[in-house]
Design an enzyme around this catalytic site. Structure first.
Site, PDB file in Angstrom:
ATOM      1  N   ARG A  99      -1.932  -0.798  -8.102  1.00 50.81           N
ATOM      2  CA  ARG A  99      -3.142  -0.797  -8.921  1.00 50.81           C
ATOM      3  C   ARG A  99      -3.026  -1.860  -9.991  1.00 50.81           C
ATOM      4  NH1 ARG A  99      -2.204   5.039 -10.802  1.00 50.81           N
ATOM      5  NH2 ARG A  99      -1.481   5.856  -8.829  1.00 50.81           N
ATOM      6  N   ASP A 139      -1.519 -14.364   1.191  1.00 53.74           N
ATOM      7  CA  ASP A 139      -2.823 -13.702   1.241  1.00 53.74           C
ATOM      8  C   ASP A 139      -3.864 -14.579   0.558  1.00 53.74           C
ATOM      9  OD1 ASP A 139      -4.765 -11.789   1.679  1.00 53.74           O
ATOM     10  OD2 ASP A 139      -4.230 -10.577  -0.058  1.00 53.74           O
TER      11      ASP A 139
END
Lengths: 274, 202
Positions: free
Chosen positions: A33, A165
């Site tokens: 998170r 990514d």
């Protein structure tokens, strides 16, 4: 993406101590998170990345993986930062507890900036196909942004890091400090145009690895190419500009681009077995 | 009173943090001897100001040390020595004391940090709670030097940059070499130093 109801998860221990403002849960990924909070002073915003313990993993393995992943991300960020690749600086961390505080990057993701510009156009021209030429100013702006994205990736690969990514969501457009406020035209897209002129800052190195191999670098570019095609179909042609700038920034780019051809033919995975 | 109470983000109210800055300290030998003999009345972080860049730099070390204290993972005798160790970019404790700690006959300008557990701290060593007044009285009696406000401007006057660049491996760093403006360069150096501290031992 932006979730404001941060109370649905218990925050990490480090965020339970008092601060001038409550931490804000910005986003949640598969592994961790991201909170917006403050580092040392109320006027020093920071991003706190937290990898919570995974109940489905054996505790010893879980602790080891969390620690290794946070550490490796921090090491990659430091390496990039030292070499002058635009990435957030690390402020503080506790790998054993699974958190890391980083510089808060102002601005918006490149994905949002690009789509805002393209989206505005779409409304005006209504349902035109993706191949329709963009207005010239728009085209120049985007091409310029593509160049800066290509340069950032070139600088990244030059330091021996692959991102793992690359998407336009993992690139922030940080408003420039100098010259900020000038050049915003009187026309309607003055603001959108200004946003696109921000500095490209690469973020989210959670999947990054230190690698010098052409193969890994080519896959990095391929992932971005595919992501680009699906997120910004109208700007797909402009991806060539990214590669052009990449080539200019990074000396060993040509062998990577040759490899990219191979990767395009077969996809991201080298082996089709298993 | 020149003892500043720090209000840092994410520090539990069970700890109060005070700092002071003394210029032209003449009794560094005496203060060093108190630390060596583990005199419990001298539980302070005595930091040589010449290796401190700024308040932010100092606060980063304090924050890191308090976090270690909260987790109960102190690697040195107390949170004060832990602050000195937190300024280092590797895990060599002796090195950290030598580089950032008070050094006899060398330290002229001294930054002092005191972490005081308050009533609700679960620290078995805390017998009596020291007030800000009491801390300052003791310090001002024992440290022979000129009390100076701990501001970035004052700290900048005492920073020994060649030393700091060596300690934080800032020489030959591409990100710094391409910055022309001296002020910007210092800001970037501070960032790199803090990053080095955060990644200590990795």
């Amino acid at each position: 993406m932006a979730a404001t109801d941060g109370q649905q998860f218990p925050p990490p221990k480090v965020l339970t101590y008092p601060a001038s403002a409550p931490p804000l849960l910005v986003t949640q990924g598969a592994e961790g998170r991201l909170y917006k909070t403050t580092h040392l002073a109320p006027n020093r915003p920071c991003a706190l990345k937290y990898r919570p313990p995974k109940p489905y993993r054996h505790p010893i393995l879980d602790a080891r993986l969390t620690k290794a992943r946070i550490s490796s991300e921090a090491k990659v960020l430091e390496r990039c930062w030292r070499e002058g690749v635009p990435v957030p600086a690390v402020y503080a961390m506790d790998p054993a507890a699974g958190w890391m505080m980083m510089e808060w990057i102002e601005g918006i993701p490149a994905r949002v900036g690009i789509n805002k510009l393209l989206g505005d156009r779409r409304e005006e021209e209504e349902e035109e196909d993706a191949e329709a030429p963009l207005p010239e100013t728009c085209e120049t702006l985007l091409a310029d942004l593509m160049r800066r994205i290509g340069a950032a990736i070139g600088a990244l690969h030059k330091t021996g890091v692959v991102h793992g990514d690359l998407t336009t969501s993992n690139m922030m457009l940080r408003p420039r400090r100098r010259g900020y406020g000038n050049g915003s035209g009187a026309d309607g897209d003055g603001d959108d145009a200004e946003v696109l002129k921000g500095d490209v800052v690469l973020i989210d190195f959670g999947l990054a690895t230190q690698s010098m191999s052409d193969e890994d670098r080519a896959v990095d570019l391929y992932v971005l190419e595919r992501a680009f095609a699906s997120t910004h179909p109208r700007a797909e042609r402009l991806f060539a500009t990214v590669l052009e700038a990449y080539k200019e920034t990074f000396k060993k780019a040509s062998s990577v681009l040759v490899k990219l051809e191979d990767v395009r033919m077969r996809g991201r995975k080298r082996s089709m077995l298993g | 009173m020149a003892l500043e109470r720090l209000d840092l983000e994410h520090i539990p109210p069970s700890y109060q943090i005070y700092t002071a800055f003394f210029r032209d300290v003449s009794n560094a030998d005496f203060l060093y001897a108190q630390l060596l003999s583990r005199n419990s009345e001298f539980e302070y972080a005595f930091i040589d100001a010449s290796s401190v860049i700024s308040r932010l730099h100092l606060f980063s070390a304090i924050y890191s040390a308090v976090n270690v204290l909260l987790d109960g993972n102190l690697r040195t005798p107390n949170v004060h020595s832990e602050i000195v160790v937190s300024l280092n970019i590797n895990n060599n404790i002796a090195d950290a004391y030598r580089r950032w700690g008070i050094t006899p006959s060398k330290t002229k300008d001294l930054v002092v940090v005191k972490v005081v557990p308050t009533s609700n701290a679960q620290d078995e060593s805390s017998t009596t709670i020291q007030t800000q007044q009491a801390v300052w009285e003791h310090l001002s009696q024992q440290v022979q030097g000129t009390p100076t406000p701990l501001t970035d401007d004052e700290l900048a006057k005492t920073t020994d940059w060649p030393k700091v660049r060596k300690y934080y491996r800032l020489n030959g760093v591409p990100a710094l070499d391409r910055v022309a403006d001296e002020q910007d360069k210092r800001k970037q150096s501070e960032k790199l130093a803090i990053m080095g501290m955060a990644l200590r031992g990795l």
